[in-house]
Design a protein around this motif. Structure first.
Motif, PDB file in Angstrom:
ATOM      1  N   GLU A 119     -12.208 -29.883   3.599  1.00 53.08           N
ATOM      2  CA  GLU A 119     -10.966 -30.532   4.000  1.00 53.08           C
ATOM      3  C   GLU A 119     -10.198 -29.681   5.003  1.00 53.08           C
ATOM      4  OE1 GLU A 119     -12.046 -30.148   0.996  1.00 53.08           O
ATOM      5  OE2 GLU A 119     -12.039 -32.060  -0.086  1.00 53.08           O
ATOM      6  N   GLU A 121     -11.423 -27.365   6.949  1.00 53.56           N
ATOM      7  CA  GLU A 121     -12.178 -27.233   8.192  1.00 53.56           C
ATOM      8  C   GLU A 121     -11.882 -28.410   9.119  1.00 53.56           C
ATOM      9  OE1 GLU A 121     -16.777 -26.472   9.699  1.00 53.56           O
ATOM     10  OE2 GLU A 121     -16.295 -26.520   7.560  1.00 53.56           O
ATOM     11  N   LYS A 122     -11.763 -29.616   8.539  1.00 52.46           N
ATOM     12  CA  LYS A 122     -11.422 -30.791   9.344  1.00 52.46           C
ATOM     13  C   LYS A 122      -9.999 -30.702   9.893  1.00 52.46           C
ATOM     14  CE  LYS A 122     -14.522 -34.028   6.988  1.00 52.46           C
ATOM     15  NZ  LYS A 122     -14.609 -35.248   6.141  1.00 52.46           N
ATOM     16  N   ASP A 124      -8.561 -28.036  10.923  1.00 51.87           N
ATOM     17  CA  ASP A 124      -8.620 -27.138  12.085  1.00 51.87           C
ATOM     18  C   ASP A 124      -7.300 -26.397  12.281  1.00 51.87           C
ATOM     19  OD1 ASP A 124      -9.695 -25.874  14.347  1.00 51.87           O
ATOM     20  OD2 ASP A 124      -8.870 -27.412  15.686  1.00 51.87           O
TER      21      ASP A 124
END
Length: 959
Positions: A119, A121-122, A124
């Motif tokens: 989650e 990582e998405k 960012d």
């Protein structure tokens, strides 16, 4: 200067093992600005302003980013929200210099979460490795150092609670709520988006998201081997240091609490220390009094060089008249001689207009655009939220329709410019009521503006309008009064309603703008689209010559408006109301009983929350419904055609029972004109019908044979409106709910013996059925629609309709039973107090929960006839140790009021001790005059204004 700053910053960063360091550039000269650094932080993200006004990157850097771009910096392409700004330094008597950061300082820390890696990582998320404040300076013995950047390490909350989370910065918390699924499926159900959720829901979700983000920040910096401290440790260290310093020196160090206290609040020890001495000792650290960007703007005209000619690496110098050069390692060949730009005066065309102003301009024929303006007035936040959501939907609806303009923003109603309202204008208003039904402060000037328009005889504006009444039926006496007042003013100015004109919303059961707007938007959307596509088509009610044909005259509601109200009523009955059975009514057998009734209702398998309210719909009795059906000459099962979709329409039997009030006069009598009574004479006093009930008027006309025409096919065929019977029904007043505080605690009544009752039918033996009981106190009123008419017409086991809504004071009262309270109630105001006592009795039966001093000091003003209704419960509460004092003041000729007892000797001191020393709260449930007087007395008892002294600990329910 830039070179030295970058080199020293890299050394202090030390590969992540940060060495806190201050860099001091030379002090400023007398009468000079000194060396300056444009950036607030050495490491800062750019903020690019987009065409729609949004910002890509860090909004805090928007102005600085624009200034650096104007200076000559070329951002990386494509741009991103994580672009680092270059350093801009400006030595004394020097031009600004742009210097890009080296690669070792440009490395960012990726924000990840060990339990939610996919989650995050998405998402960012990332941040710079260290803070380096660069606009601070020193004042030491009068010598001022204007450029002293400081590098240290982050505290986790600086990033996780502020930089990434602040709504005016990166505002990532709503994204985290969505990524982690913290909304629990509420989006799309009770709210269209996260911003539409109720504030208490959003606070809970944002707090959880903030906690997870802050943890992720600290974990990520630890994984990247970059120094960071946590808020709890830093706070404990400072508190210990502050205590040790005070113990040794006898005073505390000065500090700015806003900077010092971490943003997590009371879980951080430092939060409880309060404000520190906030004076400025010397030597002192302070911000530069001048903004370097503005300084350069002032100095720029004195330079011989334009921003486009600045080299982004070299340090350029300027010369002032009579200012000698200082030694420099930079090449002075970049300097260019000063040139004064000269421009010829613009040539003039024949009309005397500068030619430069007429170039490339094409004159187009004048066109009139239709304008949609949206306004709101509200004392709270819901009205503005509804208006904002309405604005978004309206823009999306008309975006492809040429010649239609939607005002760029919603505004308070006071800001309306009636001089700009024309026939092409559509006004969409969201109007809340406040106080005793008044228009809120941000709209109360609207009436004066309208009256001014009418007085100047500009009252035929013929604009279109639709109103959302942001009402609350818990205040039935003033329900949507402000919206009704606004509509009255709009109609006086010649306004033409669309979508029924006024939609009376009920926010008693609604908590979000999405829920409130949806039913209105269903009706408004097609009407709004028709209005913007064909702005000059008038409804039949308002067109020329329509007055003689319409069922409603110009001072009544339009037919469309009335049908809309009945359809809304039908939708609310289906979605929100339930059936209940009246199973007992104390003292109902005594017609002259001067006291209140205690009613017990069986609500079946439904439940309710303690200290809430019940809204009762006093349906018309079956016998009276049958009498009206007979007068109208219609069967009970015939459908009332309120809508083209007959499945949504009620039968005449249900319509006459649950939709209209048969006990009050007709809302309009225009339909009588179509019976032709003026030609028949008979001495009928039609004027008196305006003050007689619907039931009486219809039975009178039926007895005289006038309503027999409703079944005459020849009469109906010749009439202007063939369905005159429907017109009569639409002229009946809408049936409104009556609001009562629930006088019972669910847990208390569920444990009593009468929680089950026998049900006997003709074919079945007596059985036992589990049921939920709910009790209310009803004060009898002369001709009261529920307390008199309904109860007299309805025997035990009669059905009624109801819905549960939360009381305004409910959330405050449903707090821990250990809270000490001073309770003042009069008359039927004892109902919520009865529930409160039952609630505490149940809690006491489960075990001791609080010492005696946390009990209730109860002050009751009752009529003598009501005392038997409360005596048993008061004795039970006293035996359970819930009451620490009890004062009952019966009605008396001496006019001694219950609130007078608060100032009696001994009582005054006890009340003051409970409120001031023990942090108790006051609950008042009384009429407006008694509530106001009680507030004044409590203020005298505690020696300070109640709003200031008690704040939220003053809870008031006014009936």
């Amino acid at each position: 200067m830039a070179t030295e700053l970058i080199k020293a910053t890299s050394d202090a960063f030390n590969g992540g093992n940060i060495q806190p360091t201050v860099f001091a550039f030379p002090p400023r000269k007398p009468d000079s600005r000194g060396p300056m650094i444009w950036n607030n932080q050495v490491l800062a993200f750019a903020g690019y302003e987009q065409q729609d006004g949004s910002v890509l990157g860090d909004p805090a850097s928007r102005e600085l980013t624009k200034a650096i771009i104007d200076l000559g910096w070329k951002p990386p392409m494509p741009k991103s929200k994580w672009d680092l700004l270059p350093i801009v330094t400006m030595a004394e008597d020097d031009v600004p210099v742009i210097a890009e950061l080296p690669s070792d300082l440009r490395k960012l820390v990726e924000i990840r979460h060990p339990q939610h890696s996919a989650e995050f990582e998405k998402l960012d998320l990332k941040w710079v490795a260290f803070p380096a404040l660069s606009r601070l300076g020193f004042d030491i013995g009068g010598v001022q150092y204007t450029a002293t950047p400081f590098i240290g390490w982050f505290m986790d909350a600086e990033i996780g609670v502020r930089n990434l989370a602040d709504s005016f910065r990166y505002n990532v918390l709503p994204d985290i709520v969505a990524a982690l699924g913290l909304a629990g499926g509420k989006i799309g159900v009770i709210a269209e988006s996260f911003e539409d959720l109720p504030e208490y829901e959003r606070l809970s979700m944002l707090s959880r998201a903030q906690s997870e983000l802050n943890y992720a920040v600290h974990w990520s910096y630890s994984q990247a081997n970059v120094s960071m401290s946590d808020s709890l440790t830093a706070s404990m260290k400072w508190s210990r240091y502050d205590d040790e310093f005070k113990a040794k020196n006898g005073f505390r160090l000065p500090a700015d609490p806003y900077w010092l206290a971490p943003p997590q609040g009371s879980i951080i020890p430092l939060w409880h220390r309060g404000g520190a001495p906030n004076y400025q000792p010397k030597p002192m650290i302070c911000k530069h009094v001048q903004d370097p960007v503005k300084v350069w703007t002032r100095e720029k005209p004195d330079w011989f060089i334009s921003a486009k000619e600045l080299d982004v690496v070299a340090n350029l110098r300027k010369t002032r008249p009579k200012m000698p050069w200082r030694s420099s390692s930079f090449d002075a060949s970049y300097m260019k001689p000063r040139k004064k730009l000269k421009a010829d005066p613009p040539k003039l065309v024949d009309e005397g207009i500068p030619q430069v102003l007429t170039r490339d301009i094409e004159l187009e024929p004048h066109t009139t655009n239709r304008s949609i303006q949206i306004y709101f007035c509200s004392a709270g936040t819901l009205g503005e939220k509804i208006a904002t959501k309405l604005h978004d939907r309206t823009k999306a609806l008309v975006t492809d329709i040429p010649g239609v303009e939607v005002a760029p923003t919603v505004q308070a109603l006071n800001n309306i410019q009636l001089s700009n309202v024309t026939q092409e204008t559509i006004l969409l208003l969201v109007v809340s009521s406040t106080g005793q039904g008044e228009i809120p402060a941000n709209g109360n000037n609207f009436v004066n503006l309208c009256q001014d328009v009418v007085s100047r005889k500009q009252d035929n504006l013929r604009f279109r309008y639709a109103i959302y009444g942001n009402g609350d039926t818990r205040y039935s006496g003033t329900y949507n009064n402000a919206a009704k007042t606004v509509q009255q003013q709009l109609r006086r100015m010649g306004g033409i309603p669309i979508a029924g004109g006024l939609f009376q919303g009920d926010t008693a059961n609604l908590v979000t703008a999405f829920q409130a707007l949806s039913p209105w938007w269903t009706k408004l959307q097609p009407a709004l689209q028709d209005a913007v596509e064909d702005p000059y088509q008038l409804t039949e009610t308002h067109s020329e010559g329509a007055g003689s044909k319409a069922s409603f005259n110009s001072f009544d509601s339009s037919r469309e408006e009335v049908m809309s109200q009945f359809i809304t009523h039908s939708e609310q009955l289906e979605a929100q109301f339930h059936s209940a059975i009246l199973i007992s009514a104390s003292a109902k057998s005594q017609p002259d009983h001067p006291g209140s009734y205690l009613l017990t209702l069986d609500i079946g398998n439904n439940t309710y929350e303690d200290l809430a309210c019940i809204q009762v719909l006093p349906v018309n009795s079956p016998s009276k419904v049958r009498r009206v059906l007979r007068a109208l000459g219609v069967t009970a099962s015939t459908i009332v055609e309120l809508d083209s979709n007959l499945e949504r329409c009620p039968s005449y039997s249900r319509f006459l029972s649950e939709f209209v009030d048969l006990e009050v006069p007709f809302a309009s009598l225009k339909w009588i004109d179509h019976l032709g009574l003026a030609h028949e004479g008979g001495g009928l006093d039609i004027e008196s019908f305006g003050s007689q009930s619907v039931l009486h008027v219809l039975e009178t006309l039926d007895q005289l044979g006038h309503l027999s025409k409703l079944s005459n096919e020849a009469f109906q065929a010749s009439n202007v409106f063939p369905n005159l019977r429907l017109d009569i029904c639409l002229s009946m007043p809408l049936l409104h709910t009556r609001n009562y505080s629930i006088a019972s605690s669910l847990q208390y009544v569920s444990t009593s013996q009468d929680a089950i009752r026998p049900i006997t039918t003709a074919t079945e033996a007596p059985t036992q059925r589990a049921s939920t009981h709910l009790q209310i106190l009803v004060k009898p009123q002369v001709n009261g629609r529920f307390s008199s008419t309904f109860l007299n017409d309805s025997p035990v086991s009669s059905l009624l309709k109801y819905r549960i809504v939360d009381a305004v004071c409910g959330p405050s009262l449903r707090q821990a039973a250990s809270t000490p309270q001073v309770v003042v109630a009069t008359g039927a105001g004892f109902a919520p107090v009865r529930c409160l006592l039952q609630r505490r009795i149940v809690a006491a039966q489960r075990g001791p929960i609080a010492p005696v001093q946390c009990g209730i000091s109860l002050f009751l003003g009752l009529r003598p006839a009501d005392i038997p209704l409360v005596k048993d419960l008061l004795m039970e509460a006293a035996e359970a140790g819930i009451l620490d004092s009890l004062n009952i003041v019966p009605s008396n000729e001496d006019k001694i009021r219950v609130y007078d007892k608060l100032e009696d000797d001994g009582v005054r001191e006890a009340v003051r001790r409970k409120l001031v020393d023990e942090g108790g709260r006051v609950f008042v449930c009384a009429g407006p005059l008694a509530a106001k007087a009680t507030k004044e007395v409590i203020g005298r008892v505690i020696g300070v204004d109640v709003d200031k002294g008690l704040g939220s600990r003053w809870v008031e329910e006014v009936f």
